[in-house]
Write a protein that holds these residues in place. Sequence first.
Motif, PDB file in Angstrom:
ATOM      1  N   ALA A  87       0.814  -1.216   0.000  1.00 47.05           N
ATOM      2  CA  ALA A  87       0.000   0.000   0.000  1.00 47.05           C
ATOM      3  C   ALA A  87       0.846   1.263   0.000  1.00 47.05           C
ATOM      4  CB  ALA A  87      -0.934  -0.008   1.207  1.00 47.05           C
ATOM      5  N   ASP A  88       2.112   1.144   0.413  1.00 54.38           N
ATOM      6  CA  ASP A  88       3.028   2.290   0.434  1.00 54.38           C
ATOM      7  C   ASP A  88       3.920   2.327  -0.808  1.00 54.38           C
ATOM      8  OD1 ASP A  88       2.113   3.187   2.977  1.00 54.38           O
ATOM      9  OD2 ASP A  88       3.355   1.658   3.943  1.00 54.38           O
ATOM     10  N   ASP A  89       3.575   1.553  -1.823  1.00 60.19           N
ATOM     11  CA  ASP A  89       4.274   1.535  -3.113  1.00 60.19           C
ATOM     12  C   ASP A  89       5.652   0.878  -3.057  1.00 60.19           C
ATOM     13  OD1 ASP A  89       2.084   2.804  -4.101  1.00 60.19           O
ATOM     14  OD2 ASP A  89       3.087   4.662  -4.675  1.00 60.19           O
ATOM     15  N   ARG A  90       5.923   0.062  -2.034  1.00 58.75           N
ATOM     16  CA  ARG A  90       7.197  -0.656  -1.979  1.00 58.75           C
ATOM     17  C   ARG A  90       7.061  -2.011  -2.659  1.00 58.75           C
ATOM     18  NH1 ARG A  90       7.059   1.931   2.981  1.00 58.75           N
ATOM     19  NH2 ARG A  90       8.860   3.293   3.402  1.00 58.75           N
ATOM     20  N   PHE A  91       8.075  -2.343  -3.451  1.00 58.34           N
ATOM     21  CA  PHE A  91       8.064  -3.612  -4.174  1.00 58.34           C
ATOM     22  C   PHE A  91       8.143  -4.784  -3.204  1.00 58.34           C
ATOM     23  CE2 PHE A  91      10.667  -6.970  -6.308  1.00 58.34           C
ATOM     24  CZ  PHE A  91       9.671  -7.417  -7.170  1.00 58.34           C
ATOM     25  N   LEU A  92       7.313  -5.816  -3.465  1.00 58.76           N
ATOM     26  CA  LEU A  92       7.287  -7.007  -2.623  1.00 58.76           C
ATOM     27  C   LEU A  92       7.853  -8.228  -3.337  1.00 58.76           C
ATOM     28  CD1 LEU A  92       3.756  -6.621  -0.969  1.00 58.76           C
ATOM     29  CD2 LEU A  92       5.999  -6.021  -0.006  1.00 58.76           C
ATOM     30  N   PRO A  98      13.111  -6.073  -3.227  1.00 59.06           N
ATOM     31  CA  PRO A  98      11.977  -6.165  -2.288  1.00 59.06           C
ATOM     32  C   PRO A  98      12.186  -5.269  -1.070  1.00 59.06           C
ATOM     33  CG  PRO A  98      12.579  -8.347  -3.064  1.00 59.06           C
ATOM     34  CD  PRO A  98      13.650  -7.414  -3.553  1.00 59.06           C
ATOM     35  N   GLY A  99      11.135  -4.502  -0.756  1.00 55.78           N
ATOM     36  CA  GLY A  99      11.180  -3.612   0.391  1.00 55.78           C
ATOM     37  C   GLY A  99      11.894  -2.304   0.144  1.00 55.78           C
ATOM     38  N   LYS A 100      12.530  -2.134  -1.009  1.00 55.14           N
ATOM     39  CA  LYS A 100      13.301  -0.925  -1.284  1.00 55.14           C
ATOM     40  C   LYS A 100      12.813  -0.178  -2.524  1.00 55.14           C
ATOM     41  CE  LYS A 100      17.541  -2.644   0.883  1.00 55.14           C
ATOM     42  NZ  LYS A 100      18.993  -2.936   0.691  1.00 55.14           N
TER      43      LYS A 100
END
Length: 338
Positions: free
Chosen positions: A68-73, A124-126
Motif C-alpha cells: 500500500a506504500d508503493d514498496r516492491f514485494l 523487495p522492500g526498497k
Amino acid sequence: MNTGGLYRDLSKRMGIVLVCLFLGSCDVMKEDTDNCGVYLEFIYDYNMEYVDSFDPWVNTVDIFVFDADDRFLFTKQARREELVGRKRMLLADDLSVGHYKVLTVGGLTNHFRVSDVQGNRLSPGKTMLGDVQVALERLSQTVSHEFFPLWTGKTIKVDYKADREVYPVSLVKNTNHFHVLLAEVGGSSTGRADRPVFTFEILTPEGAVYGHDNAPRVQVPVTYMPYSLEVGEGPEVLSEGHVNTVRLLYDEDYDYKLIVYDTRTGLRAWDYDLMKLLESRKPILRPDGSALPMPEFLDRQSEWRMVILYKEGENPSGFVALSIEVNGWIVWRNDIEV
C-alpha cells in the motif's frame, strides 16, 4: 413438543451443512484455482478487432506486486497454459489481507527489462513503484534488430481479502511492426535487382523507456532500421523491409519521421511526417459509433503495411504515391512529394 429445541437443532444442522458446502466449494475451486484467494484476469481487447485476444497472442505474463506504500514485494511469472482458463492467475498463496498494487507485463523477454531508474533489478522492500521503468534493451540510439511483442497493463489496486474476487487487467500492446515496400512504376529496374535500391528508417522522439503508468520517461531520439531488407519479388519491387518500433504516441511535442535512403549513394532520398501518414488511415468511428481518437488508434493498431511508389524523373525525389494498409483496408496518398 419442544419446538424451540427442534428449531435450534435444525439451525445448528443447517449451519454445519453451510460450512461444509463452503469448504467443499473451496475444494472445488482448489482443483481449478489452487485456493480461495484473489485472482487477476488478463484481457487484451484493446485492438482493432475489439475482441479479447489474450489467447493466443500473449504467451507469458509477469506481475510485479507492491504494498500500500508503493514498496516492491515480489514478482511472479506464468506461461499462458499455466493460467486458469488460460487467462487467470492466483495473486499469491500466502499473501496477507490488505491493499496492494500490481503492475503486469505481457510477453516479457530479454529484449526488454523491468528495472529501477538506475537500471537495477527491483529490490523487495526498497524499490518504489514510481521508480519502476520498462525499457527496450538497446546499446545505442539506433535499433536494427527484431524484438518480440510486449504488452503492458495499467497498474491496478487490489484489496486482498482472500474472497475469490477477480480483478481484470487490461493490456496494451507496446510494440509495432512495419512492413514497407518501395516499388517502381512506369520505368525499368533492369540491372538493379541484385540488391535493394532503397532502405528506410523510422525516427522516433522518445527513448523507449516507460513508467509503471506506461508513460514515456525520457525524450531522446531513437532510430529504428530494418532487421530485414531485400529485393522484393518482381522487378518493380526495388526494396522490401521489416522494422519493429515501440509504442507510437500522438502528441504535438513528438515528431516521427519515415526516411528513405538511396543505397547506391547513401544519401537521403525522401522523408515524410509518419504521424500524418498514419493519421490518414485512422477510422473515424469505433464499431459502436463513437469517435475513435488518434492516440487510441495508435495503441489498438500494431501491424502496418506500406507501399511507396517511385518513378524515375517524375519529380526531384522520384516518390509519387504511398499506400497504407490496415486490417485489409488500403488508403492511397498522392501528395507525398514535400
